[in-house]
Design an enzyme around this catalytic site. Structure first.
Site, PDB file in Angstrom:
ATOM      1  N   ALA A 103       3.605   4.480  -8.144  1.00 39.79           N
ATOM      2  CA  ALA A 103       2.706   3.323  -7.158  1.00 39.79           C
ATOM      3  C   ALA A 103       1.520   3.915  -6.555  1.00 39.79           C
ATOM      4  CB  ALA A 103       3.864   2.882  -6.131  1.00 39.79           C
ATOM      5  N   ALA A 140       0.893  -1.352   0.148  1.00 41.42           N
ATOM      6  CA  ALA A 140      -0.124   0.006   0.073  1.00 41.42           C
ATOM      7  C   ALA A 140       0.876   1.156   0.021  1.00 41.42           C
ATOM      8  CB  ALA A 140      -0.934  -0.071   1.096  1.00 41.42           C
ATOM      9  N   THR A 141       0.310   2.334  -0.608  1.00 39.43           N
ATOM     10  CA  THR A 141       1.317   3.399  -0.658  1.00 39.43           C
ATOM     11  C   THR A 141       0.814   4.833   0.038  1.00 39.43           C
ATOM     12  OG1 THR A 141       0.247   4.051  -2.793  1.00 39.43           O
ATOM     13  CG2 THR A 141       2.095   2.947  -2.850  1.00 39.43           C
ATOM     14  N   THR A 142       0.274   5.593  -0.662  1.00 40.00           N
ATOM     15  CA  THR A 142       0.233   7.121  -0.060  1.00 40.00           C
ATOM     16  C   THR A 142      -0.991   7.259   0.843  1.00 40.00           C
ATOM     17  OG1 THR A 142       1.348   7.863  -1.926  1.00 40.00           O
ATOM     18  CG2 THR A 142       0.366   9.497  -0.658  1.00 40.00           C
ATOM     19  N   LYS A 157      -7.001   1.657   2.636  1.00 41.70           N
ATOM     20  CA  LYS A 157      -5.696   1.809   3.385  1.00 41.70           C
ATOM     21  C   LYS A 157      -6.145   2.626   4.700  1.00 41.70           C
ATOM     22  CE  LYS A 157      -3.385   2.206  -0.854  1.00 41.70           C
ATOM     23  NZ  LYS A 157      -2.526   2.963  -1.570  1.00 41.70           N
TER      24      LYS A 157
END
Length: 282
Positions: free
Chosen positions: A229, A54-56, A87
């Site tokens: 990403a 998972a990213t931002t 997320k």
């Protein structure tokens, strides 16, 4: 110690009602450690980019609360493994956490942390303080250090409304669990450097919740514009960022229809100014 399954029912009930600890993970670790995820295993080969990441995540305070938002993309190396992953998670009535890093471990963390806070409230008869919540999450992250060294890194962002101060508070962490309180705003994940730059430009003290939601939507879009990403809004599939608002009325996750309104407004403006709004000189 004998398993709880081998003990008389009366004794089990007594143990469950008198845990001796307000920590759910400590209680389960004492009586049924097999139910907890293993954090001390050494992998033969570090996993790294083989699992979805998972990213931002971005968060910012506003007048009387705090808002957290996250994009929806998960990646495995250079592959998009999921386009609609969530997320940002509710922790309790007045707090939430967002995850960056190994997606599966982060989701597991969020679920366990929520139970941890519920267990404390039931045992102690009161809610944990904001600082206590931040420290309890730090302890859980510290317990994952062995797995983090093998590539299963989880770095959360924690946000909560503090009734004692009537304001929102934000905490970020390192892989060893150190909690760091952030003023005004923060971002984590691969696109955080671009999101944080956007927030530096657009953040305004004392802004309304409505204005701050738009600011975070702009920051996520700027991150997606420069970080592969991080996923931008998917208009064709109607996949929008997750946005949660926390204030004196508690935690509220914006509906997808509400978020789409902000996104459409932002995209219309970007057709005229692709790089987004310009911060006025003071």
């Amino acid at each position: 110690m004998a398993s709880h399954r081998d003990l008389p029912v009366g004794l089990v009930n007594h143990l469950f009602q008198n845990t001796g600890s307000s920590s759910f993970t400590e209680f389960v670790g004492s009586y049924a450690p097999d139910l907890l995820p293993r954090r001390d295993e050494v992998l033969a080969t570090p996993i790294g980019d083989q699992v979805p990441h998972a990213t931002t995540i971005v968060a910012a305070t506003f007048a009387g609360g705090v808002i957290m938002a996250g994009d929806r993309r998960a990646t495995s190396g250079n592959i998009i493994s999921q386009r609609d992953v969530e997320k940002v998670f509710r922790a309790d009535d007045y707090s939430c956490m967002g995850i960056a890093g190994t997606a599966s471990t982060g989701i597991e963390f969020a679920r366990l942390y929520r139970v941890e806070l519920e267990h404390y409230e039931k045992v102690e008869g009161r809610s944990m303080s904001v600082q206590g919540k931040a420290n309890r999450l730090a302890t859980m992250i510290r317990g994952n250090l062995a797995m983090a060294m093998q590539g299963l890194v989880v770095v959360p962002l924690f946000a909560a409304y503090d009734p004692d101060k009537d304001e929102g508070r934000i905490f970020s962490y390192d892989v060893a669990g150190g909690p760091y309180e952030r003023e005004r705003f923060d971002a984590i994940g691969s696109g955080s450097i671009f999101a944080r730059g956007s927030l530096k430009k657009l953040y305004r003290d004392g802004a309304s919740a409505d204005d701050m939601v738009m600011t975070l939507i702009q920051a996520l879009y700027d991150a997606a514009d420069d970080d592969s990403a991080t996923g931008g809004p998917d208009v064709t599939r109607k996949i929008w960022p997750i946005v949660s608002v926390i204030d004196a009325d508690g935690f509220r996750r914006l509906s997808q229809d509400e978020v789409s309104g902000y996104v459409e407004q932002m995209l219309d403006a970007r057709l005229i100014s692709p790089d987004g709004p310009i911060a006025p000189l003071r």
